[in-house]
Write a protein that holds these residues in place. Structure first.
Motif, short mmCIF file in Angstrom:
data_model
loop_
_atom_site.label_atom_id
_atom_site.label_comp_id
_atom_site.label_asym_id
_atom_site.label_seq_id
_atom_site.Cartn_x
_atom_site.Cartn_y
_atom_site.Cartn_z
N GLN A 113 -2.41 -1.79 13.92
CA GLN A 113 -3.55 -0.93 13.64
C GLN A 113 -4.85 -1.66 13.99
O GLN A 113 -5.04 -2.81 13.59
CB GLN A 113 -3.58 -0.54 12.15
CG GLN A 113 -2.34 0.20 11.69
CD GLN A 113 -2.33 1.63 12.16
OE1 GLN A 113 -3.31 2.35 12.04
NE2 GLN A 113 -1.20 2.06 12.71
N GLU A 154 0.33 3.97 1.51
CA GLU A 154 -0.11 3.62 2.86
C GLU A 154 0.47 2.28 3.31
O GLU A 154 -0.19 1.48 3.97
CB GLU A 154 -1.64 3.62 2.95
CG GLU A 154 -2.24 5.01 2.78
CD GLU A 154 -3.71 5.09 3.16
OE1 GLU A 154 -4.29 4.05 3.58
OE2 GLU A 154 -4.28 6.19 3.04
N ASP A 209 -10.86 0.90 2.75
CA ASP A 209 -9.52 1.16 3.28
C ASP A 209 -8.50 0.16 2.75
O ASP A 209 -7.35 0.51 2.49
CB ASP A 209 -9.55 1.11 4.81
CG ASP A 209 -10.53 2.11 5.39
OD1 ASP A 209 -10.37 3.31 5.09
OD2 ASP A 209 -11.44 1.70 6.13
N GLY A 259 -3.42 -2.22 -0.03
CA GLY A 259 -3.65 -0.90 0.52
C GLY A 259 -3.60 0.20 -0.53
O GLY A 259 -3.27 -0.05 -1.70
N ARG A 260 -3.91 1.40 -0.10
CA ARG A 260 -3.78 2.56 -0.98
C ARG A 260 -2.32 2.87 -1.25
O ARG A 260 -1.45 2.58 -0.42
CB ARG A 260 -4.44 3.79 -0.34
CG ARG A 260 -5.92 3.69 -0.12
CD ARG A 260 -6.46 5.06 0.31
NE ARG A 260 -7.87 4.99 0.70
CZ ARG A 260 -8.31 4.86 1.95
NH1 ARG A 260 -7.43 4.81 2.94
NH2 ARG A 260 -9.60 4.82 2.21
N THR A 310 4.53 -0.19 -2.25
CA THR A 310 4.05 0.72 -3.27
C THR A 310 5.12 0.89 -4.35
O THR A 310 6.31 0.98 -4.06
CB THR A 310 3.75 2.11 -2.65
OG1 THR A 310 2.67 1.99 -1.73
CG2 THR A 310 3.38 3.13 -3.72
N ARG A 320 0.55 1.68 7.22
CA ARG A 320 -0.75 1.31 7.78
C ARG A 320 -1.10 -0.13 7.41
O ARG A 320 -1.63 -0.89 8.24
CB ARG A 320 -1.84 2.25 7.28
CG ARG A 320 -3.18 1.96 7.97
CD ARG A 320 -4.33 2.76 7.43
NE ARG A 320 -5.53 2.49 8.24
CZ ARG A 320 -6.76 2.68 7.82
NH1 ARG A 320 -6.99 3.13 6.60
NH2 ARG A 320 -7.80 2.41 8.60
#
Length: 391
Positions: free
Chosen positions: A196, A376, A310, A372-373, A150, A379
């Motif tokens: 996950q 996150e 997701d 991903g977000r 990120t 994850r």
């Protein structure tokens, strides 16, 4: 000492290798791992060229390199890149880096030497940077893994790294497996990365019609089918091409960073780099602001997708690695400039700062992206670990 393009480094991946590695701190969680450093990172006592003959600003010492050494990893040297990181093939003023397994093809860039050093098992992981795909593209074309965190991730500092675009720059690792990347993430953050379960995960498949060749399309669809077998739901999604925002932002910021060199009659950049920087200089304030306005609109679109999904799945490259000197590629919609064909797949997620991993597929030198977000990352890496483990 600089590494000459000889039998010891036929791919011209290494910019600098000292007689002795910088040893990691004893007892750290990364003890025993070795890494290479893209030649944008400031390392005390080591030269920095950014793979250009032009003068470049000194960024100071890299916070990230210092942290990794403190965690026990040992730095063995610096790797070449596409000149000043402004490109995706690996071309530079030092002979340019070639593919680890096919000397007639490019390795991808700008973290070209980073990917080669990993693919050839010369290090356990490599530090790269990613402004528009510069970790993910060489990872895909060299058959290794890459992770772009990120934007602004507190443990992946850009301090002490020569920038290309402060809006889009990220640091991140490349490795031969995701376990190694997860180990680094755990050491930096103090949080264990756990696999996950894919069961029930909502996957948005971004595979724009005609943007890849048939082989990449089939590899991406096969990857999507594998996720469905693991219990995920996969649904096609749409995002526009975002280069109309990405290119003005990056070129204008790169021109600002290298403004002093551009004042020289012959600054020493390769012609393709000099042309790009001069185009950045010529951009007006209104043009750049319009690009930032479009970026805000694109961020709204991406955030909207992440209310329904997701993760996103997308190709990391449009074709297998092209030949050296090849300026165009053929994809489903026809023949396109190489830069546009590649960057329109990867640039959105650096432009918008979303965490992304590049994973190899069963098709050689073709990779996919999992996106991903914001925030996150753990994850996302956990989902990647489960995929890698076959879970």
């Amino acid at each position: 000492m600089s590494i000459p393009p000889d039998s010891l480094d036929p791919q011209r991946a290494w910019a600098y290798r000292p007689a002795q590695a910088l040893a990691g701190a004893p007892g750290g969680p990364l003890l025993g791992l070795t890494f290479s450093v893209k030649d944008l990172f400031g390392v005390s006592g080591w030269p920095l060229t950014a793979s250009t003959r032009a003068p470049v600003p000194g960024p100071g010492e890299s916070v990230l390199v210092r942290r990794l050494l403190g965690l026990g990893a040992s730095a063995v040297g610096k790797t070449h890149l596409h000149e000043i990181a402004l490109g995706i093939t690996g071309m530079n003023g030092y002979g340019s880096t070639t593919h680890p397994h096919d000397p007639d093809r490019v390795p991808g860039g700008s973290s070209s030497g980073a990917a080669v050093s990993v693919a050839l098992n010369q290090v356990d992981f490599a530090l790269g940077t990613d402004t528009g795909g510069s970790i993910r593209v060489p990872a895909a074309w060299c058959g290794v893994y890459g992770y772009k965190p990120t934007k602004g991730h507190p443990d992946w500092s850009t301090e002490g790294v020569l920038p290309l675009s402060w809006t889009c720059d990220h640091t991140g690792p490349l490795a031969r497996d995701l376990q190694t990347i997860a180990r680094i993430q755990t050491a930096l953050t103090g949080r264990q990365i756990e696999p996950q379960d894919w069961n029930g995960v909502r996957v948005g498949l971004w595979l724009p019609e005609g943007w890849t060749d048939d082989g990449v399309r089939e590899a991406t669809l096969a990857f999507a089918a594998d996720l469905e077998r693991r219990g995920a739901t996969v649904t096609p999604v749409h995002l526009p091409e975002m280069l109309d925002a990405y290119s003005p932002i990056v070129l204008s910021e790169a021109a600002t960073i290298h403004a002093e060199a551009l004042k020289l009659d012959n600054p020493g950049f390769q012609p393709f780099t000099l042309d790009a920087l001069r185009r950045g200089t010529a951009l007006g304030v209104d043009e750049v602001q319009a690009a930032f306005d479009r970026r805000a609109d694109y961020a709204w679109l991406l955030n909207g997708l992440f209310t329904a999904f997701d993760v996103l799945l997308a190709p990391a490259v449009p074709t297998p690695p092209p030949l050296i000197g090849q300026d165009e590629v053929e994809v489903g919609e026809g023949v396109l400039p190489l830069r546009r064909a590649v960057l329109r797949l990867t640039a959105p997620f650096s432009l918008l700062g979303a965490p992304t991993v590049s994973l190899p597929t069963s098709t050689p030198y073709v990779g996919v992206q999992l996106v991903g977000r914001h925030g996150e990352d753990d994850r996302l890496l956990g989902l990647g670990l489960a995929w890698e483990d076959g879970a």
